[in-house]
Design a protein around this motif. Structure first.
Motif, mmCIF file in Angstrom:
data_model
loop_
_atom_site.group_PDB
_atom_site.id
_atom_site.type_symbol
_atom_site.label_atom_id
_atom_site.label_comp_id
_atom_site.label_asym_id
_atom_site.label_seq_id
_atom_site.Cartn_x
_atom_site.Cartn_y
_atom_site.Cartn_z
ATOM 1 N N GLU A 62 0.819 -1.219 0.000
ATOM 2 C CA GLU A 62 0.000 0.000 0.000
ATOM 3 C C GLU A 62 0.853 1.270 0.000
ATOM 4 O OE1 GLU A 62 -3.308 1.794 3.004
ATOM 5 O OE2 GLU A 62 -3.778 -0.150 2.111
ATOM 6 N N LEU B 288 -8.241 -0.634 -8.779
ATOM 7 C CA LEU B 288 -7.959 -0.039 -7.470
ATOM 8 C C LEU B 288 -9.212 0.545 -6.831
ATOM 9 C CD1 LEU B 288 -4.549 1.808 -8.061
ATOM 10 C CD2 LEU B 288 -4.927 -0.328 -6.835
ATOM 11 N N ASP C 37 -12.015 -0.743 -6.747
ATOM 12 C CA ASP C 37 -12.764 -1.836 -6.121
ATOM 13 C C ASP C 37 -12.106 -2.342 -4.838
ATOM 14 O OD1 ASP C 37 -14.654 -1.791 -8.162
ATOM 15 O OD2 ASP C 37 -13.523 -3.215 -9.393
ATOM 16 N N ARG C 38 -10.886 -1.849 -4.571
ATOM 17 C CA ARG C 38 -10.179 -2.293 -3.369
ATOM 18 C C ARG C 38 -10.474 -1.399 -2.176
ATOM 19 N NH1 ARG C 38 -3.931 -3.415 -4.641
ATOM 20 N NH2 ARG C 38 -3.985 -3.495 -2.366
ATOM 21 N N GLN C 39 -10.293 -1.937 -0.996
ATOM 22 C CA GLN C 39 -10.491 -1.181 0.236
ATOM 23 C C GLN C 39 -9.129 -0.739 0.773
ATOM 24 O OE1 GLN C 39 -13.557 -0.392 1.523
ATOM 25 N NE2 GLN C 39 -14.401 -1.388 -0.318
ATOM 26 N N PHE C 40 -8.884 0.563 0.793
ATOM 27 C CA PHE C 40 -7.616 1.089 1.301
ATOM 28 C C PHE C 40 -7.834 1.800 2.640
ATOM 29 C CE2 PHE C 40 -6.749 0.923 -3.308
ATOM 30 C CZ PHE C 40 -5.541 0.238 -3.297
#
Length: 277
Positions: free
Chosen positions: A117, A167, A169-172
């Motif tokens: 990340e 990206l 759709d990703r959880q950051f």
């Protein structure tokens, strides 16, 4: 620093990076580094380290070595990000970032592989600075204008739109990443709407990032074969495609061969011109 940055030895580069990061803390240091051709060598190292990191399987790479490689990727990307803060101040810095499409390609590949990340964060931040830079404050003297539109075109050609879509759709956990992803998504979408299919194709060829799609079809070449001449009639796009035949990437080489075949088929005397070039 620059001579050590040219090295292919990871240990040599590793001892150079801390000093380089210190240099990046001051505007004067960034200017000196950029003026010495540092952007090119920094981008080249970033691509080499990213490829080595992504090619190693988890079972074959010890955890300590893997973490070390990720840290080096982060440090190299961090330095490149720092240099993007000089884009609006110096025409030479914008020109170095645009040269051969290497810096943008390195950053897009880093975002696409998403090793950690923190690495994604600095790579996205650098791309965002490139996507909003301006040539208005310090314009280039008597040369083609290099600004955000040039870099956005390179990003599209390198496939950043697809990477950004994934990206989203990703959880950051880092809000800065989420903000950069959304801003880049909008900037890329707006620029893509303004680009013709030929401009998309041209950017793709000039960056060497060929990917199968609607610009690599019989219908596209039937419509755009004449554009291959170029503004100066030097057939520069054809020359680049010829060089891409020897690419180590099999897909790129195959697409380049297909494109040249379509040019011969749809352009008058295309075969003779290709032999001459």
């Amino acid at each position: 620093l620059i001579s050590q940055l040219k090295s292919s030895n990871a240990a040599t580069v590793g001892t150079t990076v801390p000093a380089m990061m210190t240099l990046m803390s001051a505007t004067e240091g960034r200017q000196i580094f950029a003026a010495s051709g540092g952007i090119k060598y920094l981008s080249r190292q970033l691509r080499q380290r990213e490829k080595k990191q992504s090619s190693g399987s988890p079972s074959s790479v010890p955890e300590r070595k893997s973490n070390s490689s990720v840290q080096q990727l982060y440090e190299l990307a961090f330095c490149l990000w720092c240099l993007t803060y000089e884009l609006n101040n110096f025409a030479d810095v914008r020109a170095d970032f645009a040269k051969d499409g290497l810096p943008v390609t390195a950053l897009v590949e880093l975002v696409s592989s998403a090793p950690r990340e923190k690495v994604v964060r600095v790579a996205l931040a650098a791309l965002r600075n490139l996507a909003v830079c301006s040539a208005d404050v310090h314009p280039e003297p008597d040369v083609a204008r290099i600004d955000s539109k040039v870099f956005l075109g390179e990003m599209i050609a390198c496939g950043l739109m697809k990477a950004i879509g994934l990206l989203r759709d990703r959880q950051f956990t880092d809000p800065d990443i989420v903000d950069d992803v959304e801003n880049l998504h909008q900037l890329l979408a707006d620029n893509f709407k303004e680009m013709t299919r030929w401009e998309v194709y041209q950017n793709e060829v000039e960056t060497g990032q060929l990917q199968w799609g609607s610009t690599h079809t019989d219908a596209f070449f039937k419509e755009n074969a004449k554009m291959m001449e170029g503004k100066d009639g030097d057939f520069n796009i054809i020359k680049i495609l010829i060089s891409l035949i020897s690419s180590k990437d099999e897909d790129v080489a195959a697409i380049a061969c297909f494109n040249l075949g379509e040019f011969c088929h749809h352009y008058p005397n295309g075969r003779s011109i290709l032999k001459r070039l």
